[in-house]
Design an enzyme around this catalytic site. Structure first.
Site, short mmCIF file in Angstrom:
data_model
loop_
_atom_site.label_atom_id
_atom_site.label_comp_id
_atom_site.label_asym_id
_atom_site.label_seq_id
_atom_site.Cartn_x
_atom_site.Cartn_y
_atom_site.Cartn_z
N ARG A 123 -94.83 8.76 -26.45
CA ARG A 123 -93.78 8.11 -25.63
C ARG A 123 -92.75 7.37 -26.49
NH1 ARG A 123 -98.18 6.93 -22.05
NH2 ARG A 123 -98.22 8.54 -20.47
N LYS A 145 -78.17 10.70 -29.82
CA LYS A 145 -78.34 11.90 -29.00
C LYS A 145 -79.29 12.83 -29.74
CE LYS A 145 -74.09 12.27 -26.34
NZ LYS A 145 -72.88 13.09 -26.09
N GLU A 187 -65.49 17.90 -37.58
CA GLU A 187 -65.84 16.67 -36.85
C GLU A 187 -65.07 15.47 -37.44
OE1 GLU A 187 -67.68 16.59 -34.13
OE2 GLU A 187 -69.23 18.13 -34.24
N LYS A 229 -67.40 6.22 -34.71
CA LYS A 229 -68.49 6.61 -33.80
C LYS A 229 -69.32 5.40 -33.41
CE LYS A 229 -71.89 9.78 -32.42
NZ LYS A 229 -72.48 11.10 -32.46
N GLU A 239 -72.87 7.43 -22.57
CA GLU A 239 -71.75 8.28 -22.15
C GLU A 239 -71.40 8.14 -20.67
OE1 GLU A 239 -71.57 12.05 -24.28
OE2 GLU A 239 -70.52 12.89 -22.56
N ARG A 243 -67.54 7.29 -24.46
CA ARG A 243 -68.24 8.17 -25.40
C ARG A 243 -67.86 9.64 -25.20
NH1 ARG A 243 -74.40 7.89 -27.81
NH2 ARG A 243 -74.17 9.76 -29.09
N ASN A 247 -66.46 14.17 -27.42
CA ASN A 247 -66.61 15.59 -27.11
C ASN A 247 -65.28 16.33 -27.14
OD1 ASN A 247 -69.43 15.53 -26.67
ND2 ASN A 247 -69.07 14.54 -24.70
N HIS A 250 -65.26 20.05 -27.50
CA HIS A 250 -66.62 20.54 -27.34
C HIS A 250 -66.84 21.43 -26.12
CE1 HIS A 250 -67.44 17.84 -30.60
NE2 HIS A 250 -68.74 18.09 -30.58
N HIS A 254 -68.74 24.70 -27.03
CA HIS A 254 -70.06 25.09 -26.53
C HIS A 254 -70.02 26.48 -25.89
CE1 HIS A 254 -71.66 20.67 -26.46
NE2 HIS A 254 -71.58 21.19 -27.67
N HIS A 268 -71.13 25.20 -35.72
CA HIS A 268 -70.77 24.21 -34.71
C HIS A 268 -69.42 23.53 -35.01
CE1 HIS A 268 -71.20 21.16 -31.62
NE2 HIS A 268 -70.96 20.24 -32.53
P1 NAD Z 1 -77.57 22.54 -39.84
O1 NAD Z 1 -78.49 21.43 -39.63
O2 NAD Z 1 -77.99 23.90 -39.37
O3 NAD Z 1 -77.21 22.62 -41.38
C1 NAD Z 1 -76.35 23.64 -41.81
C2 NAD Z 1 -76.95 24.45 -42.97
O4 NAD Z 1 -76.81 23.69 -44.16
C3 NAD Z 1 -78.43 24.78 -42.83
O5 NAD Z 1 -78.62 26.09 -43.28
C4 NAD Z 1 -79.09 23.79 -43.78
O6 NAD Z 1 -80.29 24.30 -44.30
C5 NAD Z 1 -78.06 23.63 -44.85
N1 NAD Z 1 -78.06 22.36 -45.54
C6 NAD Z 1 -78.19 21.13 -45.00
N2 NAD Z 1 -77.99 20.19 -45.93
C7 NAD Z 1 -77.76 20.83 -47.09
C8 NAD Z 1 -77.47 20.40 -48.40
N3 NAD Z 1 -77.32 19.11 -48.71
N4 NAD Z 1 -77.32 21.35 -49.36
C9 NAD Z 1 -77.42 22.66 -49.06
N5 NAD Z 1 -77.65 23.13 -47.83
C10 NAD Z 1 -77.82 22.21 -46.85
O7 NAD Z 1 -76.15 22.28 -39.14
P2 NAD Z 1 -75.21 21.00 -39.00
O8 NAD Z 1 -73.85 21.54 -39.03
O9 NAD Z 1 -75.59 19.92 -39.91
O10 NAD Z 1 -75.54 20.49 -37.51
C11 NAD Z 1 -75.24 21.27 -36.38
C12 NAD Z 1 -76.07 20.77 -35.24
O11 NAD Z 1 -75.76 19.41 -34.98
C13 NAD Z 1 -75.81 21.51 -33.94
O12 NAD Z 1 -77.04 21.86 -33.37
C14 NAD Z 1 -75.10 20.50 -33.09
O13 NAD Z 1 -75.34 20.68 -31.71
C15 NAD Z 1 -75.69 19.23 -33.58
N6 NAD Z 1 -74.86 18.04 -33.32
C16 NAD Z 1 -75.46 16.96 -32.75
C17 NAD Z 1 -74.73 15.82 -32.52
C18 NAD Z 1 -75.41 14.62 -31.96
O14 NAD Z 1 -74.73 13.65 -31.63
N7 NAD Z 1 -76.72 14.59 -31.88
C19 NAD Z 1 -73.39 15.76 -32.87
C20 NAD Z 1 -72.80 16.87 -33.47
C21 NAD Z 1 -73.55 18.01 -33.68
N1 GLY Z 2 -71.35 14.13 -30.69
C1 GLY Z 2 -71.07 13.53 -29.43
C2 GLY Z 2 -71.78 12.25 -29.20
O1 GLY Z 2 -72.56 11.80 -30.01
O2 GLY Z 2 -71.61 11.66 -28.18
#
Ligand code: NAD
Ligand code: GLY
Length: 375
Positions: A123, A145, A187, A229, A239, A243, A247, A250, A254, A268
């Site tokens: 939990r 998030k 971003e 942020k 949100e 907040r 997006n 986005h 999406h 992304h």
């Molecule tokens: P990811 O986590 O898939 O990383 C991208 C690639 O880079 C992967 O292949 C990873 O292995 C590689 N990698 C990571 N760090 C590295 C490093 N230092 N050196 C070499 N390779 C490295 O993708 P991302 O772009 O980091 O994240 C995308 C995700 O984030 C999506 O799922 C998206 O929905 C999510 N997201 C979430 C929020 C949130 O607020 N929670 C906000 C924006 C995006």
């Molecule tokens: N990436 C959008 C949020 O964190 O609200």
């Protein structure tokens, strides 16, 4: 070593985002004050593990902290039920207790998945984000998030669960492939577009040196993004209003990610950049901002070597009506109406929820025609 500290003010759930070079090498000392017993579990991906896990292990060992780690396959496909249940069960096998701390070492995929695992485990256990992509450092590691994708769409299952600490080591970005760096840059630009014209002005000049590895420029860009942020999240954690500005781009992104199967056809942050140009194009068509604004945005993204338009997405795309249909699953849909983040100019975004679908369909149709003409 300069370490910038950005507080995320959320009452009892407040935490710091520490940003600097070499933070991973002192992660044990940074995390130790959070621990009731000297052990942590780390969730990472195989690519990040190969490059950075030993450094984290060494830093923890130096602080007397025992580490066990699970490395999942890299990529967006991991952010789904199978690897999520694998991670949760692994954490239970490690006998993680309510007062332990889980570490997410990786990009947004790992941060979202590990954060969600921490949210539901017993939990709720605490977790620390060690973001290793630019995207994760400026966005996904901050704000709480967490979640996974399902067959119905992106991020549809998850929880708000704030980390206890974020350590953004900008030095680890040196191993990040250029395409991934530029995806995260989508971003970064978003923050300028949504609320800080001066930051966008600065990025137009500093963008190329950021990409080339200028540590001071990277520190400034990550810090300013996180400040923006953190401010928005502390005013609107779940949100209810402001907040939603985060997006920007986005709703389009999406739909495009779903249309391209969450594959490397479109990362992304690339979808965010294309989504931002579409949001500015829509704003200009609605007479909300000058036509120069989408043109200026496109020019900057092109100068950075980024994907800018639907024409830059390889392979087939569905027609405008089908893309609009995919937007119907967006979490921003209220009473079946699509909400868009639009702009009255660069740095002046707002939430608009009364946009006629026909105008959006027409704009997408025009963009798709341009795409066909260019092929
Ligand atoms: P990811 O986590 O898939 O990383 C991208 C690639 O880079 C992967 O292949 C990873 O292995 C590689 N990698 C990571 N760090 C590295 C490093 N230092 N050196 C070499 N390779 C490295 O993708 P991302 O772009 O980091 O994240 C995308 C995700 O984030 C999506 O799922 C998206 O929905 C999510 N997201 C979430 C929020 C949130 O607020 N929670 C906000 C924006 C995006
Ligand atoms: N990436 C959008 C949020 O964190 O609200």
């Amino acid at each position: 070593m300069t370490v910038n500290v950005v507080p995320v003010a959320l009452g009892a759930r407040s935490y710091e985002v520490r940003i600097g070079t070499g933070l991973i090498d002192r992660a044990g000392a940074e995390i130790a004050p959070l621990l009731r017993r000297p052990r942590v579990t780390v969730i990472t991906d195989e690519t990040v593990a190969a490059r950075h896990l030993d450094r984290l292990r060494g830093a923890c060992a130096a602080a007397g902290i025992a580490v066990t780690a699970l490395a999942l396959p890299p990529g967006e496909g991991t952010k789904a039920w199978p690897q999520f249940s694998r991670a949760v069960e692994w954490l239970l096998e490690q006998k993680v207790e309510r007062h332990d701390v889980v570490i997410a070492l990786g990009g947004g995929v790992i941060g979202d998945l590990a954060g969600f695992a921490a949210a539901v485990l017993r939990r709720g256990v605490r977790f620390v984000q060690l973001p290793t992509t630019l995207l994760a450092q400026v966005d996904s590691s901050v704000g709480g998030k967490t979640g996974i994708n399902t067959a119905q769409g992106k991020n549809l299952v998850g929880a708000f669960h704030q980390p206890s600490l974020v350590l953004a080591d900008i030095g680890v970005l040196e191993t990040l492939p250029a395409r991934e760096f530029l995806s995260g840059y989508g971003e970064v630009v978003k923050y300028g577009l949504l609320g800080d014209l001066a930051f966008f002005d600065w990025l137009e000049g500093a963008g190329p040196s950021l990409l080339a590895g200028d540590a001071a420029a990277r520190l400034r860009a990550v810090t300013r993004s996180v400040e923006m942020k953190a401010g928005i999240v502390s005013r609107d954690e779940t949100e209810e209003g402001e907040r939603a500005l985060l997006n920007l781009g986005h709703t389009f992104c999406h739909a495009l990610e779903k249309a391209t199967g969450y594959s490397d056809r479109l990362l992304h942050g690339e979808g965010v950049a294309i989504g931002c140009t579409l949001a500015f194009e829509l704003s200009a068509r609605l007479g909300l901002c000058a036509q120069e604004d989408p043109s200026r945005l496109r020019a900057h993204l092109r100068a950075m070597g980024m994907r800018v338009d639907l024409a830059d997405i390889p392979g087939d795309l569905p027609d405008a009506g089908a893309l609009l249909g995919l937007m119907g699953q967006d979490k921003k849909v209220i009473d079946g109406r699509l909400r868009f983040i639009l702009a009255r100019g660069i740095g002046k975004a707002f939430v608009a929820d009364d946009i006629p679908p026909d105008i959006v369909r027409q704009m997408l149709d025009d963009a798709l025609k341009l795409r066909s003409a260019r092929r």
